[in-house]
Design an enzyme around this catalytic site. Structure first.
Site, PDB file in Angstrom:
ATOM      1  N   ASP A  11      -0.203   7.167  -4.940  1.00 38.18           N
ATOM      2  CA  ASP A  11       0.848   8.182  -5.005  1.00 38.18           C
ATOM      3  C   ASP A  11       0.742   9.086  -3.781  1.00 38.18           C
ATOM      4  OD1 ASP A  11       2.889   9.798  -5.810  1.00 38.18           O
ATOM      5  OD2 ASP A  11       2.058  10.276  -7.778  1.00 38.18           O
ATOM      6  N   ASP A 105       7.652   7.074  -3.452  1.00 40.75           N
ATOM      7  CA  ASP A 105       6.322   7.521  -3.028  1.00 40.75           C
ATOM      8  C   ASP A 105       5.209   7.044  -3.954  1.00 40.75           C
ATOM      9  OD1 ASP A 105       7.001   9.029  -5.215  1.00 40.75           O
ATOM     10  OD2 ASP A 105       6.654  10.985  -4.285  1.00 40.75           O
ATOM     11  N   GLU A 106       5.468   5.989  -4.728  1.00 38.48           N
ATOM     12  CA  GLU A 106       4.514   5.584  -5.766  1.00 38.48           C
ATOM     13  C   GLU A 106       4.437   4.064  -5.856  1.00 38.48           C
ATOM     14  OE1 GLU A 106       3.859   6.713 -10.504  1.00 38.48           O
ATOM     15  OE2 GLU A 106       5.819   6.991  -9.552  1.00 38.48           O
TER      16      GLU A 106
END
Length: 381
Positions: A11, A105-106
């Site tokens: 993350d 973003d993960e």
């Protein structure tokens, strides 16, 4: 006996904020809010310095400014977030045998069986460091036996840290954490759990499954399993649709720019509509021109992820004029959208797109009922 899985969850920390600080180092260390203006909108992202004042994402901007009047507010640079996300995705794709891009973003990585060849823990540490060295972005990760525990552990490792939860330590790790740490527990469910005397994940685990089912139905049983560290979610292999495109060969080669532009707009509207039907956005647009002598040229450009006609049409026109040989008749015209993804809608969080989204839903509803050509811009008529 089923194989014990090894799942990593990555993350990017305060992703939007981190990108802004890389591009403008003077912002580092300041209470920073990404999300439009001080007067309106909502917080899309905020720095850890801003979070100390109680600011969080999705908070009304007016509330955030009351909590921290000295905060620096910036609108954000959507294209940069897309670019950095693609960069990290490429680094992971080059190394990971199986990964899922859960959001901009993960990421989840399935490293099951890798221990035959490498140490998964050290391999993951090295991959994190490579991402940091190449992009400059802070990133946290956790290694665990399933996606749920890995995600929760990553949040515990933040900011910019990492941790490992052994395959037999899941329940012990989860037990002391607040019950709303479990992904998916909203405010209403959390309040209901508090009225039941449940504050921690361990409190759920200590209840009988039948009791949880009585109060919360099937969801109660699901929570009970999660509290015991049981989760069977699979890492879904990441792939993006390659492209959507359309082209038209004219009956007679044309130099009529009004006609050519109307066709370009019509085709761009068409592929944009197809994109929205698949709930996708495009990060690249291309225009193709063929002349009467069958010479064919094309040109493409990277764009901020979008699926909206009014953002794609100007890009298509810009490409056309850069590509077109002035005065030459056009035999064929084509438009192609590529680098398609379903996760990039998050890059729109900091923009007030509700009205625009509502407008396009209405337009698409008409097209869905009466046909793709039922409604179009005046330019195409």
């Amino acid at each position: 006996m089923s194989q014990i899985r090894t799942i990593a969850h990555f993350d990017l920390d305060a992703f939007f904020v981190s990108v802004e600080c890389i591009n403008d180092p003077s912002l580092k260390g300041k209470p920073l809010i990404v999300g439009g203006s001080k007067e309106r909108g909502v917080v899309a992202a905020c720095s850890y310095e801003a979070r100390k004042y109680g600011i969080h994402s999705a908070m009304p901007m007016a509330t955030a400014m009351r909590l921290c009047p000295q905060a620096t507010v910036i609108k954000g640079t959507r294209g940069e977030y897309s670019r950095y996300s693609r960069w990290v995705t490429e680094i992971i794709a080059a190394k990971a045998p199986l990964f899922e891009k859960a959001s901009i973003d993960e990421f989840y990585l399935d490293l099951t069986g890798m221990d035959k060849y490498f140490n998964p823990w050290q391999w993951t540490i090295d991959l994190r460091q490579e991402i940091i060295d190449k992009t400059g972005l802070p990133i946290s990760f956790a290694l665990a036996a399933n996606k749920m525990i890995a995600k929760i552990a990553t949040n515990e490792a933040k900011p910019n840290g990492y941790m490992q939860v052994g395959p037999d330590m899941g329940k012990e790790f989860l037990s002391p954490l607040p019950v709303n740490t479990i992904p998916g527990i909203g405010t209403q469910t959390y309040q209901h759990l508090l009225t039941m005397g449940i504050q921690t994940i361990g409190d759920v685990a200590s209840r009988k499954p039948a009791d949880m089912e009585f109060f919360l139905g099937n969801y109660g049983l699901e929570l009970w399993n999660k509290a015991h560290g049981i989760h069977h979610g699979e890492v879904i292999p990441y792939h993006e649709a390659k492209s959507v495109s359309t082209e038209s060969t004219f009956e007679t080669s044309s130099t009529d720019m009004d006609f050519i532009m109307s066709e370009l707009v019509r085709m761009t509207e068409r592929v944009s509509y197809e994109l929205r039907q698949d709930d996708k956005m495009a990060g690249c647009i291309a225009v193709k021109i063929r002349y009467p002598d069958f010479e064919t040229t094309s040109r493409q450009m990277a764009i901020s992820y979008t699926c909206y006609d009014d953002e794609l049409i100007p890009a298509a026109k810009d490409l056309f004029y850069k590509l077109y040989r002035k005065g030459q008749p056009v035999r064929l015209l084509g438009v192609r959208l590529s680098e398609l993804t379903g996760e990039a809608r998050q890059t729109n969080l900091f923009e007030n797109t509700e009205k625009k989204t509502g407008l396009y839903k209405a337009i698409d509803a008409v097209k869905g009922r009466f046909g793709k050509n039922a409604i179009s811009r005046a330019r195409t008529i």
